[in-house]
Design a protein around this motif. Structure first.
Motif: not given
Ligand code: HEM
Lengths: 521, 167
Positions: A20-25, A27-28, A95, A214-215, A218-219, B6, B9-10, B14, B17
C-alpha cells in the motif's frame, strides 16, 4: 512471540501495508493512522449532523418528509451533507474495526496498554447505537425494520416496565414523544462517545488524533465525490400497517440484524454480550506472557530535566517537585503500571552516556531487566574482534526485523526492547572508540512501532532535532537508519551490504587519543 | 506533497475506499419478510386475576388503619399466570403461559409473537386463561379475515372493553 497463526497474519499485514505504501506513499496510507482517521470521521459526522438537526422534524408523521426535503429540495447542499453524514459514519465503523484488528495483531493491547483496549470496547457499542438510532430517525421502511427488530431484541430482556415493541404495533401506536426521545438519544450517545474517546486516549502520550494533511484532503475529496455520485437516499416512508420486505441495509451497522431474524433474540444477545466480554477480558488473557519490570528512577542521577517525561509514549513518567535536599528542584517519578518497558526514557536521559565515568554506568532512569550498563557492555562485547573493512554494529529492536543472521566477521548486532532505547551517545561511543566503522540503526517502521514513537524519536535525535541529539562532530555518513518490519529481513541485509561497501570506500577517520568527552547536548 | 508516482495509486486507493463504503452502505439487498406474505402479530400485556379472593374489611379493621390506606377490601397482591393460545386455520400455532411481572408477581403478563402467514383467507381462534379455574379459558374469540400481501394484522387485548381486539 505469539502464536503462529497470529504471526502469519501480522506478517501479512506488514506486507499489505508495504504494498500500500508503494501505491500511495507512506504519508497517505491510512493504516498507520486508523485511530486518528476514526477521530476525523467523528468530526465529519458531528459537523454534518449539526446541520441536519435544524431542518429535521421530530414527529412520526413528518420526519420522513423532512429528510426527503433535505435530500431532494436542498440538493446539492442538504443532500450532500446528508450523504457525508451517512458515509462518514460508515467509514468510521470501517476504520474503527480495522484499528481494533490492527492493535490486536500488533499485540498492543495487553500489559500497560489494557486501558486503551478496555476503554475501546464500549466505543463500539456507542458507535453502533449512534448509527442505528440515526437510521431510525429517517422513519422509512428500513427504520421500521430496525425499530421493530431493536425493540423486540430489547424487550426480550424483560427489564423494561413496558414493551418497547408495542410502540410500533399499529399505525396509531407511535407518538411524537417517541421521536423526541429518539433524537435526544441520537445526540446524547455521540456526545458520550466523544467523552469516551477522550478517556480512551487518556493514557497515551501525544496520541495521534489528527491524520496527516494529505490523508485528510484525500479522504475529504473521496467522501464528497462519493456523496455527489451516489447520494444517500431513503426507503419509502415507514408504514406500521405494512410489513417490511426487501431492504437495502447499511451493512456497516446492521450486520447483526439477520442473526436476530434467523436465530432469535437469545442468540443475538449471546453473540453481542459474548463478543463484548471476550474483547474486554482479552488484555488479561494475555497476562501469562512475561511482563518486563517497569523503568526505575535513580534519584541521585536525576536532575529533573523532563526529557523522559516528554518522550515516554504512555505518560508513565511525570516531573514532580523534590524535597530530598538535592540542588535540583524537580525529579522524575514513575507510574510503573503505565510502563511498557520500552527503554525510550533511558535513551532520553542525559546521564545515559557511556563516556561518563562509572562502572557500572548509572543513569537517571533505567530498565531493571536491561540496564543501560548492559547496553554499553553488550556494545563492546558484540563489536569485539570485528575485522575487515566496513565493520558495522547493527542496533535494532525485538519487534522489527530479526538481526541474528546479519552477524558475521565484520558485523555485530544488538537487539534492544525498542530502538528508541538507542542513546545517540552510544553510537558516538562505538565510532569514537573505533569499535566499528559504522552504525546501522533499525527497528519497526514508524507507525508500526510496538511501543509507539521509538522510530520517530530515534530519527529526530539522530538528525539533531530532538534532545539528546547525536553530537554534531559525529560523521553522519557513518550512521545509517533503515526501518524494517519483521518481514523485511532481506531488504535489511541488502541495505547493510550497501552500507558496508560505502564504509569501505571511506577514508579511515583521524582519531585523537580518546578519553571521556562531552557527547550528548 | 504527493509524489507524482503516487497520484495514480492514490486515485486507485481512494476509489476502492469509496466503492467499499458506497457498496456496503446499501448492498447486497436483504429479504426480510417475503413480499407475498402477510404478518400476523400477537402482542398483549394483560394482568391475570388475583390469586386469592378479596375479603371485605370490618369497620373495626378500617378504623385501625391509617386514613390514607382505608380501602374497603383486602386482597392478596399475587396474580395468576396468563395462558394464551391461538389456532390458525384449525392448527395450534401459539401456546404460552406467562408469569406476571414484578417480584411479588402482581404485574402484567406479557406476550409477543410475530409470524409470516400466506396472504388470503384465514380463520383465527384465540383464547386466554387469566382466572383461577384451570379448566376453562376466560376469554375466547374467533375471526375470519382476508389478509393482503405485506399486511400487518395485530391481535391485542383491549383492557377497556375486556375483550380481544383485531386490527
Ligand atoms: C471510536 C472509535 C475509536 C477511536 C476514535 C480510537 C482512537 C484511538 C487513537 C487516536 C489512539 C492513539 C493512537 C496512537 O497515537 O498511537 C488509539 C489507541 C488505541 N486504541 Fe483506539 N480508537 C477507537 C476504538 C478502539 C477500539 C474499538 C479498540 C479495541 C477494543 C481500540 C483499541 C486501542 C488500543 C489498544 C490503543 C493503544 C495503542 C497503543 O498502545 O499503542 N480502539 N485509539
Amino acid at each position: 512471540m505469539s502464536n503462529p497463526i497470529k504471526s502469519a497474519l501480522r506478517a501479512g499485514l506488514f506486507r499489505a501495508e508495504s504494498a500500500w505504501d508503494g501505491l500511495v506513499g507512506r504519508e497517505a496510507n491510512p493504516m498507520y493512522h486508523l485511530g486518528a482517521m476514526s477521530w476525523y470521521f467523528f468530526w465529519i459526522v458531528g459537523a454534518s449532523g449539526l446541520y441536519l438537526f435544524v431542518p429535521y422534524d421530530t414527529s412520526a408523521a413528518r420526519a420522513w418528509n423532512s429528510i426527503e426535503y433535505i435530500t431532494r429540495e436542498q440538493w446539492y447542499w442538504g443532500g450532500l451533507i446528508r450523504s457525508l453524514h451517512r458515509y462518514g459514519s460508515d467509514a468510521m465503523v470501517l476504520t474503527m474495526m480495522l484499528h481494533l484488528v490492527r492493535e490486536w495483531l500488533l499485540d498492543r493491547y495487553h500489559g500497560a496498554r489494557w486501558f486503551a483496549w478496555f476503554t475501546g470496547v464500549p466505543l463500539i457499542w456507542m458507535v453502533f447505537s449512534s448509527g442505528i438510532t440515526g437510521y431510525w430517525l429517517v422513519w422509512d421502511e428500513l427504520a421500521q425494520y430496525l425499530a421493530i427488530g431493536t425493540a423486540e431484541w430489547l424487550d426480550w430482556l424483560g427489564i423494561f416496565a413496558q414493551s418497547i415493541a408495542r410502540n410500533f404495533l399499529t399505525r396509531g401506536a407511535l407518538t411524537d414523544r417517541f421521536f423526541t426521545l429518539l433524537i435526544f438519544i441520537h445526540i446524547a450517545v455521540p456526545l458520550f462517545l466523544l467523552f469516551a474517546m477522550w478517556i480512551h486516549i487518556l493514557r497515551i502520550n501525544r496520541a495521534d488524533t489528527n491524520p496527516p494533511r494529505q490523508l485528510v484532503i484525500g479522504t475529504s475529496i473521496m467522501l464528497v465525490a462519493l456523496s455527489l455520485i451516489h447520494p444517500a437516499t431513503s426507503h419509502p416512508a415507514a408504514d406500521l400497517g405494512r410489513s417490511t420486505a426487501i431492504l437495502d441495509p447499511d451493512w456497516f451497522f446492521m450486520a447483526l440484524y439477520p442473526l436476530y431474524d434467523t436465530k432469535g433474540p437469545a442468540m443475538a444477545w449471546g453473540v453481542s454480550i459474548g463478543v463484548t466480554l471476550l474483547l474486554s477480558v482479552m488484555p488479561w488473557m494475555a497476562l501469562r506472557r512475561k511482563r518486563s519490570s517497569a523503568a526505575e528512577v535513580l534519584a541521585s542521577h536525576c536532575n529533573g530535566c523532563g526529557n523522559c517525561a516528554s518522550d515516554c509514549p504512555f505518560g508513565a513518567v511525570t516531573i514532580r517537585p523534590r524535597q530530598d535536599g538535592s540542588p535540583h528542584r524537580e525529579i522524575a517519578v514513575m507510574q510503573p503500571d503505565l510502563c511498557t518497558s520500552c527503554g525510550i526514557c533511558v535513551a532520553s536521559c542525559n546521564k545515559s552516556n557511556p563516556f561518563l565515568k562509572g562502572d557500572p554506568h548509572k543513569t537517571g532512569i533505567d530498565l531493571p531487566d536491561f540496564a543501560f550498563d548492559l547496553v554499553v557492555k553488550r556494545v563492546s562485547a558484540r563489536t569485539h574482534g570485528l575485522t575487515g573493512p566496513g565493520r558495522v554494529l547493527v542496533l535494532g529492536c525485538d519487534h522489527g526485523a530479526v538481526l541474528d543472521h546479519l552477524k558475521g566477521h565484520s558485523v555485530g548486532v544488538l537487539s534492544l526492547p525498542c530502538t528508541g532505547m538507542v542513546a545517540p551517545s552510544v553510537i558516538d561511543y562505538a565510532l569514537n572508540k573505533d569499535l566499528v566503522d559504522g552504525v546501522l540503526v533499525t527497528g519497526c517502521r514508524p507507525g508500526e512501532c510496538f511501543h509507539r514513537l521509538g522510530p520517530e524519536w530515534t530519527a529526530m535525535r539522530l538528525a539533531g532535532e530532538r534532545v539528546p541529539k547525536l553530537r554534531g562532530a559525529v560523521d553522519k555518513e557513518r550512521v545509517r537508519l533503515f526501518w524494517a518490519a519483521s518481514t523485511e529481513v532481506k531488504a535489511l541485509s541488502r541495505d547493510l551490504a550497501e552500507f558496508r561497501v560505502q564504509l569501505a570506500e571511506m577514508p579511515k577517520p583521524e582519531r585523537p587519543e580518546g578519553t571521556a568527552r562531552r557527547v550528548a547536548e | 506533497m504527493i509524489k507524482p508516482q503516487h497520484i495514480a495509486g492514490q486515485i486507485v486507493a481512494y476509489t476502492a475506499f469509496a466503492l467499499m463504503i458506497g457498496y456496503f452502505a446499501s448492498r447486497p439487498a436483504y429479504h426480510h419478510h417475503a413480499p407475498e406474505n402477510a404478518l400476523l402479530k400477537l402482542s398483549l400485556t394483560h394482568a391475570g386475576q388475583r390469586v386469592g379472593e378479596c375479603k371485605d374489611r370490618t369497620p373495626e379493621e378500617l378504623a385501625k388503619m391509617p386514613p390514607n390506606m382505608r380501602t374497603k377490601q383486602s386482597c392478596g397482591r399475587e396474580r395468576n399466570a396468563v395462558t394464551l393460545e391461538m389456532d390458525l386455520d384449525g392448527k395450534l400455532v401459539f401456546q404460552q403461559t406467562a408469569r406476571p411481572a414484578g417480584l411479588s408477581a402482581d404485574g402484567r403478563s406479557r406476550f409477543y409473537d410475530s409470524r409470516e402467514v400466506p396472504a388470503g383467507q384465514h380463520v383465527m381462534r384465540v383464547r386466554m386463561r387469566d382466572g383461577n379455574n384451570a379448566n376453562i379459558f376466560d376469554q375466547k374469540a374467533e375471526l375470519t379475515v382476508t389478509l393482503e400481501p405485506r399486511q400487518v394484522f395485530v391481535v391485542d387485548f383491549d383492557e377497556e372493553d375486556g375483550k380481544f381486539s383485531f386490527q
